[in-house]
Scaffold this active site. Structure first.
Site, short mmCIF file in Angstrom:
data_model
loop_
_atom_site.label_atom_id
_atom_site.label_comp_id
_atom_site.label_asym_id
_atom_site.label_seq_id
_atom_site.Cartn_x
_atom_site.Cartn_y
_atom_site.Cartn_z
CB SER A 236 -4.98 -26.66 -31.86
OG SER A 236 -3.95 -25.70 -31.84
CE LYS B 64 -3.19 -25.93 -28.61
NZ LYS B 64 -2.47 -27.14 -28.20
CE LYS C 102 -0.75 -24.03 -31.74
NZ LYS C 102 0.31 -24.63 -30.92
CG ASP D 122 -0.20 -23.62 -27.36
OD1 ASP D 122 0.75 -23.23 -26.64
OD2 ASP D 122 -0.17 -24.70 -27.98
CD GLU E 164 -1.09 -26.40 -25.08
OE1 GLU E 164 -2.32 -26.35 -25.28
OE2 GLU E 164 -0.30 -26.91 -25.87
CG ASP F 66 2.97 -28.67 -25.64
OD1 ASP F 66 3.63 -29.71 -25.74
OD2 ASP F 66 2.40 -28.16 -26.64
CE LYS G 194 1.36 -31.34 -28.07
NZ LYS G 194 2.02 -30.28 -28.85
N GLY H 8 -1.75 -32.78 -29.71
CA GLY H 8 -1.38 -33.27 -31.04
C GLY H 8 -0.26 -32.43 -31.62
O1 OSB Z 1 1.77 -26.54 -29.16
O2 OSB Z 1 0.23 -28.02 -29.05
C1 OSB Z 1 1.09 -27.41 -29.69
C2 OSB Z 1 0.90 -28.40 -33.36
C3 OSB Z 1 2.23 -28.60 -33.63
C4 OSB Z 1 3.16 -28.41 -32.63
C5 OSB Z 1 2.76 -27.99 -31.38
C6 OSB Z 1 1.42 -27.80 -31.10
C7 OSB Z 1 0.47 -27.99 -32.12
C8 OSB Z 1 -0.95 -27.78 -31.96
C9 OSB Z 1 -1.87 -28.56 -32.89
O3 OSB Z 1 -1.44 -26.99 -31.19
C10 OSB Z 1 -2.61 -29.63 -32.18
C11 OSB Z 1 -3.21 -30.63 -33.16
O4 OSB Z 1 -2.46 -31.44 -33.74
O5 OSB Z 1 -4.42 -30.64 -33.31
MG MG Z 2 1.18 -26.40 -27.19
#
Ligand code: OSB
Ligand code: MG
Length: 362
Positions: free
Chosen positions: A132, A157, A159, A184, A207, A232, A256, A284
């Site tokens: 991500s 992924k 953001k 995301d 997402e 999510d 998660k 994660g």
């Molecule tokens: O939206 O998936 C998410 C990290 C912190 C809080 C929310 C998210 C995320 C990530 C990171 O996208 C995923 C990772 O830990 O590799």
């Molecule tokens: Mg997410």
């Protein structure tokens, strides 16, 4: 499983670079390590993955640490199930996940084997993983994608914080047309953005594009897209998942264990989502290498083969809290018969000087 020792150790991990999402820019990760010892003498360490800011979740480090000390510890002492306690899913997961490790140790099997047995699935020893990437200007994002592909990540992924960032996604797709991509949204979009999202090409899924609770909006959006909506933030309970299935709000779920309160609810959701044809994969929360052990073990289930956000945590941190973590080699992480991770000597020394909340009076 009787627990005779439970200790908490807050740990602060600086990120190599700020991790930016539509919710926040994270530059310091505060987690709490949760040490458990069983009556049989086995040990396991969990991780409270709540954040300091209420962007992604209303569960915070302070509130969930209090939930552990004031609600979960008394429940453990009274032999009561956590199911009797409302909410506090991240606190429950911080204790429930290492309890599975204790069960696996007592049974003499790996955590992945234990989970697979429970889920009636097989274990995959070497898994593909995704990464991500936080929001960044186009040049920087292209450089990061190139580095991630070179490092062996199978899926990226990106953001985004709104329609403007979709240009970056399309630029990445133009350079890497065969790369599996997720976008995301972290709640940054509205239904007015549907035309822009419909025009997006080359992505497997988006997402959580819309606000938490907007199951009807997500269903409207999903009906207009030729790729999957993946929920999510919206999926906290099995009832949330059922609502999403009934309304057609999503074709995929980012699962998660910390967000949903542990492996038990996660496995229940996995079974139900798959029975309805939804794709599930493991997400994660910028956790440490200890928290990653649990999500990596879950990602070994045959039903969770879409690459998860479960790669090595040196992507985020220079520091590790455990003595060993799997590396990405030839696009795969080898997790064959993985043993429970050990804390570094320094953290173990600090942990054992903390009070045992099950016996020591505060
Ligand atoms: O939206 O998936 C998410 C990290 C912190 C809080 C929310 C998210 C995320 C990530 C990171 O996208 C995923 C990772 O830990 O590799
Ligand atoms: Mg997410």
């Amino acid at each position: 499983m009787q627990i005779v020792d439970l200790r908490l150790l807050p740990v602060s991990l600086p990120l190599k670079a700020p991790f930016e999402s539509a919710h926040e820019a994270l530059s310091q990760r505060h987690i709490t390590l949760v040490y458990l010892k069983s009556a049989a003498g086995n040990e396991a360490v969990g991780e409270l993955e709540a954040f300091d800011e209420p962007g992604y979740s209303d569960e915070l480090q302070v509130s969930e640490r209090a939930a552990i000390t004031d609600e979960l510890v008394p429940a453990l002492l009274a032999g009561k199930s956590f199911d009797q306690i409302a909410g506090h899913r991240m606190a429950k997961a911080a204790v429930e996940l290492p309890m599975w490790s204790l069960e696996a140790q007592a049974a003499g099997v790996s955590l992945a084997d234990m989970l697979a047995q429970q889920a009636d699935m097989s274990v995959v020893n070497t898994i593909r993983v995704g990464i991500s990437l936080g929001i960044a200007p186009l040049d920087q994002q292209l450089a990061r994608v190139q580095a991630a592909v070179a490092a062996g990540y199978s899926r990226i992924k990106l953001k985004v914080a709104g329609v403007v960032d979709l240009e970056t996604v399309q630029a990445v797709h133009a350079v890497y047309p065969d790369l599996h991509l997720i976008v995301d949204g972290n709640e940054a979009f509205s239904l007015a953005d549907a035309p822009a999202l419909r025009a997006l090409e080359g992505v497997d899924m988006i997402e959580q594009p819309l606000a938490v609770g907007d199951f009807a909006g997500h269903a409207e959006l999903q009906a207009q897209l030729d790729y999957a909506v993946c929920l999510d933030e919206d999926i906290l309970t099995i009832a949330d998942l059922r609502r999403a299935i009934q309304l057609g709000s999503a074709q995929a779920i980012n699962l998660k264990p910390a967000r949903v309160g542990g492996f038990k609810p996660a496995l229940k959701m996995l079974a139900e989502a798959q029975a309805h044809g939804l794709t599930c994969w493991v997400g994660g929360m910028v956790e440490s290498d200890m928290g990653r052990y649990y999500s990596q073990s879950l990602a070994q289930l045959s039903g969770l083969s879409y690459p998860g956000d479960v790669g090595p945590t040196d992507q985020f941190f220079d520091q590790a809290v455990t003595t060993w973590q799997p590396a990405l080699v030839d696009q795969r992480m080898d997790l064959t018969h993985r043993q429970p991770p050990q804390l570094t000597d320094q953290l173990r020394d600090r942990m054992i000087t903390q009070p045992n909340l099950l016996t020591d009076k505060p």
